[in-house]
Every structure is written in C-alpha cells, then in structure tokens.
Design a protein around this motif. Sequence first.
Motif, PDB file in Angstrom:
ATOM      1  N   TYR B  30     -13.922  18.110 -40.720  1.00 41.66           N
ATOM      2  CA  TYR B  30     -13.074  19.139 -40.096  1.00 41.66           C
ATOM      3  C   TYR B  30     -13.679  20.526 -40.265  1.00 41.66           C
ATOM      4  O   TYR B  30     -13.659  21.342 -39.361  1.00 41.66           O
ATOM      5  CB  TYR B  30     -11.684  19.141 -40.739  1.00 41.66           C
ATOM      6  N   SER B  31     -14.207  20.770 -41.484  1.00 40.11           N
ATOM      7  CA  SER B  31     -14.660  22.122 -41.801  1.00 40.11           C
ATOM      8  C   SER B  31     -15.848  22.524 -40.940  1.00 40.11           C
ATOM      9  O   SER B  31     -16.186  23.694 -40.869  1.00 40.11           O
ATOM     10  CB  SER B  31     -15.006  22.229 -43.283  1.00 40.11           C
ATOM     11  N   LEU B  32     -16.474  21.553 -40.292  1.00 42.06           N
ATOM     12  CA  LEU B  32     -17.640  21.856 -39.463  1.00 42.06           C
ATOM     13  C   LEU B  32     -17.288  21.879 -37.981  1.00 42.06           C
ATOM     14  O   LEU B  32     -18.145  22.071 -37.133  1.00 42.06           O
ATOM     15  CB  LEU B  32     -18.748  20.813 -39.712  1.00 42.06           C
ATOM     16  N   GLY B  40      -5.480  22.015 -33.163  1.00 39.19           N
ATOM     17  CA  GLY B  40      -6.290  20.860 -32.822  1.00 39.19           C
ATOM     18  C   GLY B  40      -7.746  21.153 -33.132  1.00 39.19           C
ATOM     19  O   GLY B  40      -8.108  22.222 -33.619  1.00 39.19           O
ATOM     20  N   LEU B  41      -8.598  20.192 -32.876  1.00 44.78           N
ATOM     21  CA  LEU B  41      -9.988  20.295 -33.292  1.00 44.78           C
ATOM     22  C   LEU B  41     -10.885  19.985 -32.126  1.00 44.78           C
ATOM     23  O   LEU B  41     -10.497  19.298 -31.195  1.00 44.78           O
ATOM     24  CB  LEU B  41     -10.277  19.271 -34.390  1.00 44.78           C
ATOM     25  N   GLY B  42     -12.112  20.499 -32.207  1.00 42.22           N
ATOM     26  CA  GLY B  42     -13.040  20.162 -31.134  1.00 42.22           C
ATOM     27  C   GLY B  42     -14.462  20.493 -31.495  1.00 42.22           C
ATOM     28  O   GLY B  42     -14.730  21.083 -32.539  1.00 42.22           O
ATOM     29  N   ALA B  43     -15.357  20.103 -30.617  1.00 41.56           N
ATOM     30  CA  ALA B  43     -16.750  20.482 -30.755  1.00 41.56           C
ATOM     31  C   ALA B  43     -16.836  21.965 -30.385  1.00 41.56           C
ATOM     32  O   ALA B  43     -15.854  22.515 -29.888  1.00 41.56           O
ATOM     33  CB  ALA B  43     -17.591  19.621 -29.831  1.00 41.56           C
ATOM     34  N   PRO B  44     -17.929  22.659 -30.555  1.00 39.87           N
ATOM     35  CA  PRO B  44     -19.167  22.173 -31.154  1.00 39.87           C
ATOM     36  C   PRO B  44     -19.115  22.218 -32.678  1.00 39.87           C
ATOM     37  O   PRO B  44     -18.278  22.887 -33.244  1.00 39.87           O
ATOM     38  CB  PRO B  44     -20.178  23.182 -30.624  1.00 39.87           C
ATOM     39  N   TRP B  45     -20.054  21.489 -33.277  1.00 39.21           N
ATOM     40  CA  TRP B  45     -20.224  21.560 -34.722  1.00 39.21           C
ATOM     41  C   TRP B  45     -20.746  22.924 -35.081  1.00 39.21           C
ATOM     42  O   TRP B  45     -21.571  23.481 -34.370  1.00 39.21           O
ATOM     43  CB  TRP B  45     -21.214  20.485 -35.195  1.00 39.21           C
ATOM     44  N   THR B  46     -20.240  23.481 -36.183  1.00 38.86           N
ATOM     45  CA  THR B  46     -20.624  24.855 -36.502  1.00 38.86           C
ATOM     46  C   THR B  46     -20.465  25.141 -37.997  1.00 38.86           C
ATOM     47  O   THR B  46     -19.694  24.474 -38.683  1.00 38.86           O
ATOM     48  CB  THR B  46     -19.741  25.844 -35.710  1.00 38.86           C
ATOM     49  N   LEU B  47     -21.216  26.151 -38.453  1.00 38.98           N
ATOM     50  CA  LEU B  47     -21.061  26.615 -39.840  1.00 38.98           C
ATOM     51  C   LEU B  47     -20.210  27.883 -39.889  1.00 38.98           C
ATOM     52  O   LEU B  47     -20.001  28.468 -40.943  1.00 38.98           O
ATOM     53  CB  LEU B  47     -22.433  26.895 -40.455  1.00 38.98           C
ATOM     54  N   GLU B  48     -19.713  28.271 -38.709  1.00 42.59           N
ATOM     55  CA  GLU B  48     -18.948  29.505 -38.560  1.00 42.59           C
ATOM     56  C   GLU B  48     -17.822  29.631 -39.597  1.00 42.59           C
ATOM     57  O   GLU B  48     -17.582  30.694 -40.154  1.00 42.59           O
ATOM     58  CB  GLU B  48     -18.396  29.543 -37.125  1.00 42.59           C
ATOM     59  N   ASN B 242       0.871  27.993 -39.955  1.00 48.36           N
ATOM     60  CA  ASN B 242       1.052  29.054 -38.982  1.00 48.36           C
ATOM     61  C   ASN B 242      -0.167  29.351 -38.126  1.00 48.36           C
ATOM     62  O   ASN B 242      -0.065  29.485 -36.908  1.00 48.36           O
ATOM     63  CB  ASN B 242       1.479  30.322 -39.722  1.00 48.36           C
ATOM     64  N   ALA B 243      -1.346  29.443 -38.776  1.00 44.34           N
ATOM     65  CA  ALA B 243      -2.541  29.822 -38.027  1.00 44.34           C
ATOM     66  C   ALA B 243      -3.087  28.645 -37.219  1.00 44.34           C
ATOM     67  O   ALA B 243      -3.856  28.831 -36.293  1.00 44.34           O
ATOM     68  CB  ALA B 243      -3.610  30.353 -38.981  1.00 44.34           C
ATOM     69  N   ARG B 244      -2.682  27.428 -37.557  1.00 45.78           N
ATOM     70  CA  ARG B 244      -3.165  26.212 -36.892  1.00 45.78           C
ATOM     71  C   ARG B 244      -4.685  26.202 -36.781  1.00 45.78           C
ATOM     72  O   ARG B 244      -5.247  25.858 -35.747  1.00 45.78           O
ATOM     73  CB  ARG B 244      -2.524  26.063 -35.516  1.00 45.78           C
ATOM     74  N   ASP B 245      -5.342  26.633 -37.865  1.00 41.96           N
ATOM     75  CA  ASP B 245      -6.797  26.659 -37.874  1.00 41.96           C
ATOM     76  C   ASP B 245      -7.282  25.683 -38.950  1.00 41.96           C
ATOM     77  O   ASP B 245      -7.691  26.076 -40.035  1.00 41.96           O
ATOM     78  CB  ASP B 245      -7.288  28.094 -38.160  1.00 41.96           C
ATOM     79  N   TRP B 246      -7.176  24.394 -38.638  1.00 34.76           N
ATOM     80  CA  TRP B 246      -7.541  23.376 -39.624  1.00 34.76           C
ATOM     81  C   TRP B 246      -8.999  23.470 -40.063  1.00 34.76           C
ATOM     82  O   TRP B 246      -9.289  23.285 -41.247  1.00 34.76           O
ATOM     83  CB  TRP B 246      -7.234  21.967 -39.082  1.00 34.76           C
TER      84      TRP B 246
END
Lengths: 340, 276
Positions: B30-32, B40-48, B242-246
């Motif tokens: 998830y963290s990537l 929700g989650l999605g691509a792209p893979w990132t180190l952001e 709240n932020a929905r930023d898993w």
Amino acid sequence: MNRRAFLLGSSGLAACRRDRRPRLNVLNWSDYVADETIPDFVTEFGVRVRYATYESAEEMLAKVLSGNSGWDVVFPPNYFIQPMRENELLAPLDHALLPNLDHLEGEFRHPPWDPELSWSAPYMWGATGIAFNRSLQPAPDTWASLWAPRTAGRITMLDDPAEVIGASLKKLGLSVNATDARELDLARREALRQKPLVRAYLNAEVRDQLVAGDVLAAQLWATTAQQAIAGADDLAFVFPREGFPRYCDNAVILRESDRRDLAHSFLNYLLRPEVAAAVVTATQTATANAAAQHALDAEVRDNPALYPPPEILEKAEWFLPLPAGAQRLRDRIWTEIKAA
Amino acid sequence: MGRLRTLFLAPAAAWMLALMAAPTAIVCAYSLLTRGTYGGLGAPWTLENYRRLADPLYLSLLAHSFYIAGAATLICLALGFPLALFISRAGPRKHLYLSLVILPFWTSFLVRTYAWMFLLRDTGLVNTVLQTAGLIREPLPLLYNDGAVILGLVYGYLPFMALPIFATLERLDPHVVEASADLGARPLATVMRVVLPLARPGIVAGAVLVFIPCLGAYLTPDLLGGGKSAMIGNLIQNQFTNARDWPFGSAVSLALMAIVMALLYAGLRREGEKLL
C-alpha cells in the motif's frame, strides 16, 4: 455420503428452512431511525433485516469501496454521491418502484448532487452552527465570535477538517468548498490564530460539557446541538451570519446488491410521510420529506434550529466533493492545526 | 525430536505468518501505491509517500510523540520501580497486591479513559472537591493538555513497567541485600547501588513495553488531549479515516515501525544477553 456428513448437511438444510425469508442488509448512521422503523418494516414485508451503524461517512465508504461488502442500502452524504458513482458503487433507482419520492420537498427533488434522483433518495439534512450558553452576552451570532478573547478556553470546535477549515473560510467571506491554495492558506492562518482560544476539538462529546457549563460556545451540528438543548434550558443554537455549511444524507442502493427490488421497497417505505415523521421526532433531525413535515408536531416543525427560515437558509452552502489536490492540501493544513 | 519441534512450532508460526507477516506485507505494498481521487488505491508505484515524510511538519509531530512517550516512560519508571520493590517485599500479601495491579485490565481502556475525563473536567470530581474545600476559586485546566495525555498514558501503562521489574526483583537473591546491609550500606544506598543495577533487565523490558505503545498512542491524545496535541498515531488514524489516504498512512506506519525497531535493536543489543 457417510452418515456424519448426511447429518451435518441435513441440520444445515433445516437451519435454512427455518428462515428462508430474504434478508436486506442496511448500513446507516447511528441514531438515524426511530426504534420502530426497522421492526415495522420486517413485520409488514415479511423479511429479515441486518442493520448496522457507522459514525463517519469515511468509515462507511471504506467498508463498501471493495464492491463486495455484503450491504444493500447505505446513507452517504451528498458530497459522496458523485465519488461513489465514479467508483461504480451505486445502482440506478427505478422511480416506478419509488412513488413516495413525490413526498420530497421541492429542493430535494432536483438537488445539485443528483438532479434527477437517478442514484439517491434524499433522507435527512443538517447544517453546522454554534451552540452556546445563554449566559454569554451578547450572544454569538457569527463565526468571528468564536475568535473573541472573552471566551478563551471556553469554546470548542468540531474535530473535523472540513468544518474547522470551513468556519475559517466563512469568517473570511470565502466558500466552505474553497480549493484555491491562497484561500486555504488564509484559512489555515485563521485556524492557527484561533487554536490558543480553543479548549478542545470535539464532536458529539461536547454535549455534556455544554450542559454542565464547562463550555460556553461550541461549533456543532444542528442535530447534535438539539439533543443537548433538549436537556438544558440555558442552551441555544444559532446559524452564523457569514453563512454555514449544509449537508444531506441520502439513501442509496449499492450496485453489488442482488436484492434491488426489496431495497427499493425499503427506500419507498422510508419515504412514507408517517415513517419519516417518526424518524424526525426520534432523531431531532431535519427531513427532506415535505409530507412528513406536515405530519409533525408544531413544536418540532417550527424549531428554527432544525428548519431555519428561508432568509437564513439561503446563506447555507452545500458541502461539495473536492479534487484530490485540494484534499491533500486540506489534510496537511489540518495536521498543522492539530500539531500546533 | 526434530519433527516434534517443528510440530510444536507450527501453530505459532502459522499464526504469525497469517496475521503478522501477511498484513505487514500488504501495508508495505500500500505504502508504494498512489491514492485514488476519492480514496482507494491505484497505480503507479511510487516512493512519493516516503518523500512526504521529510516535511518538517511530520517530523515535529514525531518529535512531539517522542517527548510524550518519553515523559510517560520516565514517570512510569519513577512510580513502577518503588511499587515493584514494595510488592516484592510484601511477603504473604504479595499476591493480593499483584492482583490489584492487574485489576484495571478487567475494564476496557476506552472506558477507563472516559472515566479520567469525568475526573479531570472543570465540573469534574477533582475540581469540585478542591473548590468545595476552598483551595481554588476557578477550576484548574486539568483536561485537554499534554499533562492530561501523559497522565492517561502513565495510568494505562504503569502495570507494564511494574510487572517486569517485579519479576526481576523477585528473583533477586535476598542475601545480596543482606550482605549490602552487613557491609554498612544504608537502605537507600542498597536500593540505588545494589537493587537498581540488578533490576536493570526488568527496567529495560518495562521501558520497552511502555515506550512503544505510548509512541503510537492515538486514543489518549484524542480523548484527554482534546485533539489539540496530536501524536503520530493520530496522523496515521486520520490518513485511514478522514483523509482517505491509505498509501500515506501505510508509509507513516512503516516509518514508525522502522524507528521503533531501530531503537529496540540499539537498546537491546546491549541488554539482550541479560534479558535472556
């Protein structure tokens, strides 16, 4: 088949036979129906209902986002309708099965978030204002009054980024739905300036402290305030003059539901004037159902905190879904407020 | 013998694999990922998500969490060591005192934290008693500050400090204490120069058991801090609600885990042998 497997299987079958009635799965906000709402539906339609509640819209969304959550009917706020549609979570409503939609008040028949009610049936709505102790004179009537030094340490704000940032924006004369970085930065400064005066960021928990007199003024939802005011004569509620946010919760049928007919029956049942009126009386919340309104006691119907007059209501602003960039910016601002 | 050992290990290993390793792997993944527009989650893979952690705001939140957890641990030690010493020397009443230490666990931590809110608020028990006794005129601001958070954490985690120290003190050879007295040490000198160093493994274990959960606390800062003194646990909780930023929430969780493990490694490398 050996005997043991047969016995296991037959008892399983017996369990099924005991209750073959279809089961509707309803996930709703807590305290959002009357005690008899669900039992009456069960009796009248000869079905079973699995009923559970949630405390925040995000909690609900997290549950149903997967698309196989097992729920049929949920009650998202208006600013979740578009996101849920885009995530293909909603089933279209069949108006032929929902004759009671005609009972809705005019503005809720064509609401901005779903103009044709293709996906959602407005249920109840609310707005944010200030609950205060009448001993506070002059009485607060603006968001700016929550920045006044006289109530330092005796006020609370909601523990909710959209509300705290929203009140700061309104104080500045801006929209609660601002996405512009400059406007949000101004709101951030207002909120940070206010923080030393704020006793705590609390939601419904503040009710006790308002009643006890610990807290003199609190940013609060009209419904929650109403529940505190019912227990204390010295409390009152006001919608701030700068304007205030408004939201509406809507009954929707999830796309994953394979009992859509029954779900439509349930929605139509909730839209019955007498059912909706009982819910309003039990929950002290404003209904979107005009016919229910007429069925209410005058005391509930004429409560200006629940049903503000048109000249106040026109200052209200519906919460809108925000783009991802603005959401992230707002979250960083919120973290900064909470960490300061 | 070898097969039996494998057999005995299997249940715990399977449990850890299914309920510890697998979820952690999911959090790693998830963290990537990237946050979808509405959660929700999605691509792209990132180190952001990890890059965002360098923001001074999040570092200051971490520093604040260290301060709160550190203060709670020190106070727990100051209270827990004398308590453990007292119980270890209580003779036949030892078991009574031990059960009293464990008694609070019979009630949920949430309920007990709410009870503290009722004690500490302006019209709460403490202020009412002090006002009635004429000791104060205005209620003291006891609730909704860092002090209240530390108090709540100390209250909640004191047994985790007292019990490991008690375990080492109980195994302490009484003759060592007697010898110290025979050689002319006063009681206080015996405690400081003999008992305390020998109790070190228990103190280290207790400090670890208190510090780590305090570092990730989110309930106590929320309820007793009134959401005004956020800790890193509140940041994580907010990302998942709240932020929905898993993805970002996962990155913060993993960063916190990494910090805790680095600390544990550094701390226990010195103490490890004594603990085992």
